[in-house]
Design an enzyme around this catalytic site. Structure first.
Site, PDB file in Angstrom:
ATOM      1  N   HIS A  63      35.242  32.573  43.850  1.00 60.19           N
ATOM      2  CA  HIS A  63      34.137  31.679  44.206  1.00 60.19           C
ATOM      3  C   HIS A  63      33.698  30.912  42.976  1.00 60.19           C
ATOM      4  O   HIS A  63      33.680  31.458  41.879  1.00 60.19           O
ATOM      5  CB  HIS A  63      32.957  32.484  44.781  1.00 60.19           C
ATOM      6  CG  HIS A  63      32.054  31.641  45.602  1.00 60.19           C
ATOM      7  ND1 HIS A  63      31.048  30.890  45.054  1.00 60.19           N
ATOM      8  CD2 HIS A  63      32.033  31.402  46.935  1.00 60.19           C
ATOM      9  CE1 HIS A  63      30.439  30.236  46.024  1.00 60.19           C
ATOM     10  NE2 HIS A  63      31.014  30.515  47.178  1.00 60.19           N
ATOM     11  N   ASP A  78      34.804  34.464  53.423  1.00 63.37           N
ATOM     12  CA  ASP A  78      35.873  34.268  54.394  1.00 63.37           C
ATOM     13  C   ASP A  78      36.756  35.492  54.583  1.00 63.37           C
ATOM     14  O   ASP A  78      37.435  35.614  55.591  1.00 63.37           O
ATOM     15  CB  ASP A  78      36.756  33.095  53.946  1.00 63.37           C
ATOM     16  CG  ASP A  78      36.015  31.787  54.085  1.00 63.37           C
ATOM     17  OD1 ASP A  78      35.444  31.559  55.160  1.00 63.37           O
ATOM     18  OD2 ASP A  78      35.992  31.008  53.115  1.00 63.37           O
TER      19      ASP A  78
HETATM   20  N1  COA Z   1      43.533  34.067  44.183  1.00 64.72           N
HETATM   21  C1  COA Z   1      44.103  34.224  42.986  1.00 64.72           C
HETATM   22  N2  COA Z   1      43.574  33.776  41.845  1.00 64.72           N
HETATM   23  C2  COA Z   1      42.403  33.158  41.932  1.00 64.72           C
HETATM   24  C3  COA Z   1      41.741  32.972  43.140  1.00 64.72           C
HETATM   25  C4  COA Z   1      42.347  33.459  44.288  1.00 64.72           C
HETATM   26  N3  COA Z   1      41.783  33.312  45.491  1.00 64.72           N
HETATM   27  N4  COA Z   1      40.598  32.329  42.919  1.00 64.72           N
HETATM   28  C5  COA Z   1      40.530  32.101  41.618  1.00 64.72           C
HETATM   29  N5  COA Z   1      41.629  32.603  41.022  1.00 64.72           N
HETATM   30  C6  COA Z   1      41.930  32.556  39.595  1.00 64.72           C
HETATM   31  C7  COA Z   1      42.531  31.222  39.222  1.00 64.72           C
HETATM   32  O1  COA Z   1      43.925  31.230  39.355  1.00 64.72           O
HETATM   33  C8  COA Z   1      42.090  31.118  37.787  1.00 64.72           C
HETATM   34  O2  COA Z   1      42.893  31.962  37.028  1.00 64.72           O
HETATM   35  P1  COA Z   1      43.427  31.510  35.602  1.00 64.72           P
HETATM   36  O3  COA Z   1      42.181  31.306  34.775  1.00 64.72           O
HETATM   37  O4  COA Z   1      44.294  32.637  35.183  1.00 64.72           O
HETATM   38  O5  COA Z   1      44.158  30.227  35.838  1.00 64.72           O
HETATM   39  C9  COA Z   1      40.701  31.717  37.818  1.00 64.72           C
HETATM   40  O6  COA Z   1      40.704  32.647  38.886  1.00 64.72           O
HETATM   41  C10 COA Z   1      39.612  30.676  38.045  1.00 64.72           C
HETATM   42  O7  COA Z   1      39.910  30.007  39.232  1.00 64.72           O
HETATM   43  P2  COA Z   1      39.467  28.548  39.613  1.00 64.72           P
HETATM   44  O8  COA Z   1      40.432  27.977  40.590  1.00 64.72           O
HETATM   45  O9  COA Z   1      39.184  27.765  38.375  1.00 64.72           O
HETATM   46  O10 COA Z   1      38.116  28.805  40.331  1.00 64.72           O
HETATM   47  P3  COA Z   1      37.321  27.704  41.067  1.00 64.72           P
HETATM   48  O11 COA Z   1      35.902  28.021  40.842  1.00 64.72           O
HETATM   49  O12 COA Z   1      37.780  26.353  40.724  1.00 64.72           O
HETATM   50  O13 COA Z   1      37.770  27.915  42.570  1.00 64.72           O
HETATM   51  C11 COA Z   1      37.865  28.647  44.746  1.00 64.72           C
HETATM   52  C12 COA Z   1      37.010  28.566  43.491  1.00 64.72           C
HETATM   53  C13 COA Z   1      37.019  29.229  45.861  1.00 64.72           C
HETATM   54  C14 COA Z   1      38.352  27.246  45.167  1.00 64.72           C
HETATM   55  C15 COA Z   1      39.069  29.541  44.454  1.00 64.72           C
HETATM   56  O14 COA Z   1      38.622  30.819  44.085  1.00 64.72           O
HETATM   57  C16 COA Z   1      40.022  29.604  45.608  1.00 64.72           C
HETATM   58  O15 COA Z   1      40.865  28.712  45.773  1.00 64.72           O
HETATM   59  N6  COA Z   1      39.924  30.657  46.475  1.00 64.72           N
HETATM   60  C17 COA Z   1      40.775  30.772  47.616  1.00 64.72           C
HETATM   61  C18 COA Z   1      40.251  29.901  48.755  1.00 64.72           C
HETATM   62  C19 COA Z   1      39.007  30.472  49.369  1.00 64.72           C
HETATM   63  O16 COA Z   1      38.912  31.646  49.671  1.00 64.72           O
HETATM   64  N7  COA Z   1      38.049  29.575  49.623  1.00 64.72           N
HETATM   65  C20 COA Z   1      36.781  29.926  50.248  1.00 64.72           C
HETATM   66  C21 COA Z   1      35.654  29.843  49.255  1.00 64.72           C
HETATM   67  S1  COA Z   1      34.167  30.460  49.964  1.00 64.72           S
END
Ligand code: COA
Length: 363
Positions: free
Chosen positions: A249, A300
């Site tokens: 998140h 989710d």
């Molecule tokens: N699975 C695996 N790794 C994850 C992850 C996930 N669901 N969410 C974050 N990470 C990791 C990223 O790969 C990154 O790792 P790194 O630093 O080694 O590259 C780190 O955690 C930070 O992630 P980041 O994408 O920068 O976080 P964000 O704040 O931009 O993204 C989300 C937040 C929600 C978009 C992201 O966690 C995600 O795509 N989750 C899956 C989709 C989801 O469940 N969405 C519903 C949100 S309520």
């Protein structure tokens, strides 16, 4: 950077706290009904008995789509995916709204209530139409949650399932400046109408990084099939640099407080159904993601199991999310109108330096 001032909800990502108008979600989930939550988000106070009766009556009365939308529904059920249907039907609902193009505060409140009331019907009718099943008309004596399950499945849900679904609606109702709410507020800030703003919200919620994640979670659970295979599946996925849906998140750095309730309800429904497989797979996924990446489940993740146990078709999970979040979108849109300023973010230009025009013959 602060995009908007809001009194509707707040998050403390470090402590894992979510509150609606000052009330902690851990207080609201076991105590509030979705109707009370809608009132709270829109009026910034909990309703007294009479106010609660009024909003229940209003949300019960406005459940049937207008004739124009009803004419579109058979086409939409055959030709569009569920979120596309909802986006189109929401937009089309403006056509014959009884308040027309009146944008007064009172008209916008009534339009908001109509949208909250009609969304579950749109989703239920869509599902029944695409399956060739006869439509089940809404029952105003049922809560919005119980009525949705009734219209979707044709049988009245028992009290426990209706209440669990009601809590799901409360948990998903608002979440500060998430992508879809921000999209709705950006649209409202141009002084576009409330139906347009909510349509923008639906469009943003549709994406798999936002509301679409719950459906992907169920697909993952189905793919894994049994609890013993979960860990290898997750390790492989992470090795391939693929995200695990339902985890992570932007704001929460600890457990999403909504996930706590959804996990408990998934467990209750698993026990009740006598089939704990999906719940056990979910638990194994959660452990593996925590061990491998130290990332917590978001709203989710366990919502997928809960909806699965409630026998809601997987491709309706995101529209169901919208049936709840429309309460938050409309509250935010009304808040935006009340003290409006165009939202125009700054940017960082990364293109070439300024240069001279090149005639076609020299390119
Ligand atoms: N699975 C695996 N790794 C994850 C992850 C996930 N669901 N969410 C974050 N990470 C990791 C990223 O790969 C990154 O790792 P790194 O630093 O080694 O590259 C780190 O955690 C930070 O992630 P980041 O994408 O920068 O976080 P964000 O704040 O931009 O993204 C989300 C937040 C929600 C978009 C992201 O966690 C995600 O795509 N989750 C899956 C989709 C989801 O469940 N969405 C519903 C949100 S309520």
């Amino acid at each position: 950077m602060v995009a908007a001032e809001t009194a509707i909800s707040d998050i403390d990502g470090r402590e894992g706290v979510l509150s609606y108008v000052g009330y902690d979600i851990h207080d609201l989930a076991p105590n509030a009904t979705f109707e009370e939550t809608c009132y709270l988000l829109h009026n910034l106070e909990l309703p007294n008995e009479q106010q609660l009766e009024e909003i229940k009556e209003q949300l019960g009365r406005e459940r049937e789509p207008n004739d124009f939308v009803m004419e579109l529904m058979p086409q939409l059920s055959q030709n569009t995916a569920p979120m596309s249907m909802l986006r189109t039907a929401c937009s089309a609902s403006s056509a014959r709204d009884p308040d027309g193009w009146d944008t007064s505060e009172g008209a916008n409140y009534r339009k908001a209530m109509r949208l909250i009331a009609v969304f579950p019907t749109l989703v239920a009718y869509y599902d029944r139409l695409r399956k060739g099943h006869p439509l089940v008309r809404s029952d105003a004596s049922l809560s919005l949650a119980a009525n949705f399950l009734y219209m979707l499945k044709g049988d009245k849900a028992d009290d426990e399932e209706a209440r669990i679904f009601d809590i799901c609606l409360t948990l998903h109702a608002d979440h500060t400046m998430n992508a879809s709410t921000f999209a709705a507020r950006v649209c409202a800030a141009t002084l576009s109408d409330i139906h347009s703003a909510v349509t923008a919200g639906i469009a943003a919620l549709k994406g798999p990084l936002h509301g679409g994640a719950n459906e992907q979670v169920m697909r993952m659970i189905k793919e894994i099939k049994e609890p013993s295979k979960a860990r290898d599946y997750i390790i492989n996925r992470l090795r391939n640099k693929e995200k695990v849906m339902g985890f992570g998140h932007r704001v929460y750095k600890t457990e999403d407080p909504r996930a706590t309730h959804l996990r408990r309800m998934a467990k209750e429904l698993a026990e009740k159904s006598g089939d704990g497989n999906n719940y056990e797979i979910s638990q194994e996924i959660e452990k593996a993601v925590m061990d491998e990446k130290g990332i917590y489940p978001n709203v989710d993740f366990y919502a997928a199991s809960v909806y699965g146990y409630l026998k809601i078709p997987t491709d309706l999970f995101t529209p169901v999310f919208a049936c709840s979040r429309v309460s938050g979108w409309t509250a935010h849109v009304r808040e935006q109108y009340a003290d409006n300023r165009l939202i125009r973010p700054d940017h960082a230009y990364v293109g070439p330096e300024r240069r001279s025009w090149k005639p076609l013959s020299q390119r």
